[in-house]
Design an enzyme around this catalytic site. Structure first.
Site, PDB file in Angstrom:
ATOM      1  N   PHE A 178       1.005  -1.247   0.037  1.00 28.89           N
ATOM      2  CA  PHE A 178      -0.171  -0.137   0.025  1.00 28.89           C
ATOM      3  C   PHE A 178       0.898   1.159   0.047  1.00 28.89           C
ATOM      4  O   PHE A 178       2.030   1.342   0.842  1.00 28.89           O
ATOM      5  CB  PHE A 178      -0.805   0.069   1.221  1.00 28.89           C
ATOM      6  CG  PHE A 178      -1.959  -1.042   1.512  1.00 28.89           C
ATOM      7  CD1 PHE A 178      -3.159  -0.851   0.631  1.00 28.89           C
ATOM      8  CD2 PHE A 178      -1.720  -2.216   2.254  1.00 28.89           C
ATOM      9  CE1 PHE A 178      -4.106  -2.023   1.115  1.00 28.89           C
ATOM     10  CE2 PHE A 178      -2.427  -3.279   2.293  1.00 28.89           C
ATOM     11  CZ  PHE A 178      -3.853  -3.200   1.552  1.00 28.89           C
ATOM     12  N   ASP A 179       0.328   2.193  -0.809  1.00 30.22           N
ATOM     13  CA  ASP A 179       1.078   3.542  -0.654  1.00 30.22           C
ATOM     14  C   ASP A 179       0.280   4.181   0.725  1.00 30.22           C
ATOM     15  O   ASP A 179      -0.639   3.553   1.043  1.00 30.22           O
ATOM     16  CB  ASP A 179       0.689   4.325  -1.938  1.00 30.22           C
ATOM     17  CG  ASP A 179       1.062   6.018  -1.810  1.00 30.22           C
ATOM     18  OD1 ASP A 179       1.929   6.146  -0.973  1.00 30.22           O
ATOM     19  OD2 ASP A 179       0.409   6.616  -2.129  1.00 30.22           O
ATOM     20  N   GLY A 180       0.835   5.181   1.123  1.00 29.94           N
ATOM     21  CA  GLY A 180       0.193   6.002   2.170  1.00 29.94           C
ATOM     22  C   GLY A 180      -0.883   6.862   2.198  1.00 29.94           C
ATOM     23  O   GLY A 180      -2.030   6.531   1.973  1.00 29.94           O
ATOM     24  N   PHE A 291      -0.890  -0.946  -4.625  1.00 26.56           N
ATOM     25  CA  PHE A 291      -1.642   0.177  -4.717  1.00 26.56           C
ATOM     26  C   PHE A 291      -1.282   1.806  -4.461  1.00 26.56           C
ATOM     27  O   PHE A 291      -0.368   1.717  -3.574  1.00 26.56           O
ATOM     28  CB  PHE A 291      -3.009  -0.146  -3.708  1.00 26.56           C
ATOM     29  CG  PHE A 291      -3.795  -1.217  -3.803  1.00 26.56           C
ATOM     30  CD1 PHE A 291      -4.778  -1.293  -4.804  1.00 26.56           C
ATOM     31  CD2 PHE A 291      -3.431  -2.386  -3.006  1.00 26.56           C
ATOM     32  CE1 PHE A 291      -5.398  -2.451  -4.970  1.00 26.56           C
ATOM     33  CE2 PHE A 291      -4.282  -3.463  -3.058  1.00 26.56           C
ATOM     34  CZ  PHE A 291      -5.313  -3.480  -4.034  1.00 26.56           C
ATOM     35  N   ASP A 293      -1.553   6.183  -5.534  1.00 28.41           N
ATOM     36  CA  ASP A 293      -2.448   7.101  -6.103  1.00 28.41           C
ATOM     37  C   ASP A 293      -1.746   7.843  -7.297  1.00 28.41           C
ATOM     38  O   ASP A 293      -2.293   8.927  -8.021  1.00 28.41           O
ATOM     39  CB  ASP A 293      -3.207   7.991  -5.040  1.00 28.41           C
ATOM     40  CG  ASP A 293      -2.210   9.022  -4.459  1.00 28.41           C
ATOM     41  OD1 ASP A 293      -2.596  10.170  -4.335  1.00 28.41           O
ATOM     42  OD2 ASP A 293      -1.124   8.357  -4.038  1.00 28.41           O
TER      43      ASP A 293
END
Length: 312
Positions: A178-180, A291, A293
């Site tokens: 995961f990105d933060g 993942f 954004d």
């Protein structure tokens, strides 16, 4: 709410209880490589596409970007049931498709060919198939269509856009990165960064250090994954989770770590990249799905063969 026009229950697979399962919905273009067929659909129309799918119904479709992720999820189910055959907290996979039932035989045959444990195939003729996600208890939706993903996020379902790419199937256990900010966490610090630059963002983080960051679009999915991960000791777990964030560890890492602790979300490894490219570290981790954004980060991941999903 009305059921999709045509739902095919896969009787070869043990049906899961949607109230306890972690339900993942994937579209056919996310799980299989249908790029040629999709091109045919756009250029020649639905009838020609249906004819092609019927003519090739016994020819398995090649794996798509989310394929290895779904295989790894099956491995986790097997490990959970090995340790407790009565366990109901399992992954449940359903395929959500805009294919007409006439052209769907190839999809079902392909899933059977690869031994994919998909419990339901939902063939929906509506423009917006995401209206059925909540009724199936979906916790994560993966699609190759941006509009679908945006509609799902608006409906409060964790969702991400999958780009078609050649994926080397990594080995087990299931590895999820995961990105933060704007993925696990809200985009509050990103907004400060856009308005006030890095210095402003650092000051904001220091001032807010004791207050958990807001929830991002994939928090609910990550929490359910964490709950399943806790059934095992760290060494035996068939699930490994990672945080790979552009934040710097020194200035902006403390609040992120405190937030994860406050949520009770176990993360195996955290990498604070301080703006450095994520590709090299992802190549090392070899996740089944990443993942983020940021489209530049997705591109960097694709360049090293990592299956990626964009959270718009």
């Amino acid at each position: 709410m009305a059921e999709p026009e045509s739902t095919v229950i896969n009787t070869n697979v043990k049906q899961k209880d949607p109230s306890t399962a972690l339900v993942i919905a994937v579209t056919t273009r996310a799980i299989f490589n249908l790029e040629e067929e999709h091109k045919l659909y756009l250029e020649k129309g639905k009838e020609e596409y249906t004819r092609h799918q019927q003519a090739n119904q016994d020819k398995p479709l090649p794996p798509g970007t989310a394929f290895a992720f779904i295989q790894a999820v099956q491995y986790v189910n097997k490990k959970i049931l090995d340790s407790n055959p009565a366990e109901r907290d399992l992954f449940d996979i359903l395929v959500l498709s805009n294919n007409s039932p006439e052209s769907s035989v190839r999809i079902i045959n392909s899933a059977k060919h690869y031994g994919l444990e998909i419990s339901k195939f939902c063939f929906v003729s509506d423009e917006d198939s995401t209206q059925y996600l909540k009724s199936h208890g979906v916790k994560l939706f993966l699609s190759a269509d941006r509009t679908d993903v945006c509609n799902a996020l608006r409906r409060g379902v964790s969702a991400a856009l999958v780009f078609q790419q050649e994926v080397q199937a990594p080995s087990t256990p299931l590895r999820v990165v995961f990105d933060g900010d704007a993925v696990l966490f809200s985009n509050e610090t990103d907004r400060i960064f856009q308005e006030q630059g890095l210095e402003g963002a650092v000051q904001y983080e220091r001032a807010m250090e004791a207050i958990p960051i807001g929830e991002g679009p994939l928090k609910a999915f990550a929490m359910h994954l964490g709950k399943m991960r806790k059934k095992f000791g760290q060494e035996q777990s068939p699930i490994r989770t990672y945080l790979v964030t552009a934040r710097s560890g020194r200035d902006m890492g403390i609040r992120a770590i405190k937030t994860l602790r406050e949520w009770g979300l176990p993360i195996d490894e955290a990498f604070f990249m301080d703006g450095a490219p994520k590709g090299p570290i992802l190549a090392q981790i070899q996740p089944h799905i990443f993942f983020d954004d940021g489209l530049h980060n997705i591109q960097g991941a694709q360049n090293v063969g990592v299956p990626s999903a964009w959270v718009p």
